[in-house]
Design an enzyme around this catalytic site. Structure first.
Site, PDB file in Angstrom:
ATOM      1  N   CYS A  30       0.837  -1.208   0.000  1.00 13.61           N
ATOM      2  CA  CYS A  30       0.000   0.000   0.000  1.00 13.61           C
ATOM      3  C   CYS A  30       0.868   1.252   0.000  1.00 13.61           C
ATOM      4  O   CYS A  30       0.520   2.266  -0.612  1.00 13.61           O
ATOM      5  CB  CYS A  30      -0.938  -0.001   1.198  1.00 13.61           C
ATOM      6  SG  CYS A  30      -0.106  -0.117   2.806  1.00 13.61           S
ATOM      7  N   THR A  31       2.009   1.198   0.691  1.00 14.67           N
ATOM      8  CA  THR A  31       2.928   2.340   0.696  1.00 14.67           C
ATOM      9  C   THR A  31       3.535   2.540  -0.682  1.00 14.67           C
ATOM     10  O   THR A  31       3.645   3.668  -1.177  1.00 14.67           O
ATOM     11  CB  THR A  31       4.041   2.129   1.738  1.00 14.67           C
ATOM     12  OG1 THR A  31       3.448   2.014   3.033  1.00 14.67           O
ATOM     13  CG2 THR A  31       5.023   3.291   1.739  1.00 14.67           C
TER      14      THR A  31
END
Length: 450
Positions: free
Chosen positions: A215-216
């Protein structure tokens, strides 16, 4: 033997005066010291001949320092393996190379440079991966020194040398000297395959780096490394610019660098460079010249002691030397014990705790991040073949097992055999212990068999 022998305490006749180039070495090689064996005076002539005749293999990122040290330590028959070509970024610390050498083979340029400077030494270069050579090739050497920047390559040469050992043939045992650096830290160790602790025994000292959450990477990267990992993991899979990523191909690294740079500019992140891209993708930690020099010197010092018996070497008692230069200069040695459940040199299967409710595919994925396994492309066999990556027909036949739970395929306490193409022919043995209140046995009849 190319040099005449001078017995300690006698004056040689004029025609046998030693080459002054080796005077500093002969003080050690020919005279007993406080740590030499009692029979040193009778054996030193043989050991001198042994050192000069011994064929040495060196490989890896510490190559310049190791090659220079070996040649200046009296070793005359050296082979060097390095698959890389010279890059401009190498010139600040790899002192055997010049600007005119950029693009040429590291092994070949280094060999010719040292041969020119140290008369009488013969160096044979091999511009390839260590995995490209077979056991017959490695059997010719008396000693192997590795300064590799890859844990995978270390594990491969380690398992190869262990598999080569034949108890009926003492010459099949090839001492392995391994050196590595990480910034201001480094280590040197001596391994006698099948007799002492091997690299696989010590694998948990090289835990895999922590993964960055997807997600980062996909939404809000914060560091230049995040942009590079995005290009490596996400952009490459989406665009497939080449059939298969080759971390050693400059064209592939350039593509990743350009993608990462564009993403970094999008999020106003600075610091993405070609060198950093190469380092992140290959998991390379920047090298420091002084650390390289210290660790290479330690490795070659061990080679000299093993060849000449002039001093005790690592491996007799302590077998592992750690160096730290972060705050000052600090070294210490200790004995890393041989593990009876080592998958390479041990006799027992190594225990793995596993949740029986995870799928076989999840279990295979977990082997890459487990400190005691770190296997990237494993194939697995229990009583029956659970999953094989090749040939294609067997992969297709065992693919349905990937979605089945481990508790359905393997019994609690059962052993499995795991192979990984990157680590040669070694068969890793693991004993599975189920967690989280496992009840019952495996429904082995549901598994596909080969």
């Amino acid at each position: 033997m190319s040099q005449p022998v001078m017995v300690a305490g006698t004056i040689p006749p004029p025609e046998t005066v030693l080459d002054s180039k080796w005077t500093y070495l002969d003080n050690v090689r020919r005279h007993p010291g406080p740590f030499t064996d009692e029979d040193f005076a009778e054996t030193h002539e043989f050991m001198l001949s042994r050192q000069e005749d011994m064929k040495i293999l060196g490989a890896g990122g510490l190559g310049c320092e190791i090659l220079k040290n070996l040649a200046l330590s009296g070793f005359k028959n050296i082979h060097v393996i390095d698959m890389d070509t010279i890059d401009v970024s190498n010139l600040n610390r790899q002192f055997l190379f010049r600007k005119s050498d950029v693009g040429k083979s590291k092994a070949e340029v280094a060999a010719r440079f040292v041969e020119k400077r140290v008369k009488g030494v013969s160096i044979t270069p091999h511009n390839c991966k260590i995995q490209d050579k077979d056991e017959d090739f490695y059997m010719q050497f008396g000693l192997v020194i590795c300064g590799l920047d890859s844990i995978e390559a270390r594990r491969w040469i380690n398992s190869t040398l262990v598999n080569m050992v034949d108890e009926t043939d003492p010459d099949s045992l090839k001492p392995l000297i391994d050196g590595g650096t990480e910034g201001f830290k480094g280590q040197a160790r001596v391994i006698f395959p099948s007799l002492t602790s091997c690299i696989e025994c010590q694998l948990d000292m090289h835990a895999p780096r922590a993964a960055v959450p997807l997600c980062t990477l996909a939404t809000i990267p914060r560091q230049p490394e995040h942009c590079i990992e995005w290009a490596h993991i996400i952009a490459w899979e989406q665009e497939k610019p080449f059939p298969k990523l080759d971390n050693d191909d400059p064209e592939h690294i350039t593509w990743l660098f350009q993608k990462a740079l564009a993403r970094a500019q999008q999020f106003n992140i600075t610091g993405v460079t070609y060198s950093l891209t190469q380092g992140v993708v290959k998991n390379i930690i920047p090298a420091i010249a002084s650390t390289n020099a210290i660790i290479a010197a330690s490795c070659c010092n061990e080679a000299f002691k093993i060849a000449t018996a002039s001093n005790p070497y690592l491996g007799t008692e302590d077998n592992y030397m750690m160096y730290s230069g972060n705050d000052s200069i600090y070294t210490y040695t200790f004995k890393h014990e041989k593990k009876p459940d080592c998958p390479v040199c041990g006799q027992l299967a190594r225990e793995l705790e596993v949740d029986p409710n995870i799928t076989l595919e999840e279990f295979i994925d977990s082997l890459a991040t487990r400190a005691e396994a770190q296997l990237k492309q494993p194939s697995i066999r229990g009583d029956k073949t659970l999953y094989m990556r090749s040939p294609a027909s067997l992969e297709e036949a065992t693919r349905p097992n990937l979605v089945k739970k481990m508790g359905e395929l393997v019994g609690n306490g059962d052993e499995i055999g795991v192979t990984d193409p990157s680590l040669g022919t070694v068969n890793f043995k693991y004993k599975l212990t189920y967690t989280r209140g496992y009840v019952g046995g495996a429904a082995k009849e549901n598994g596909n068999a080969s």
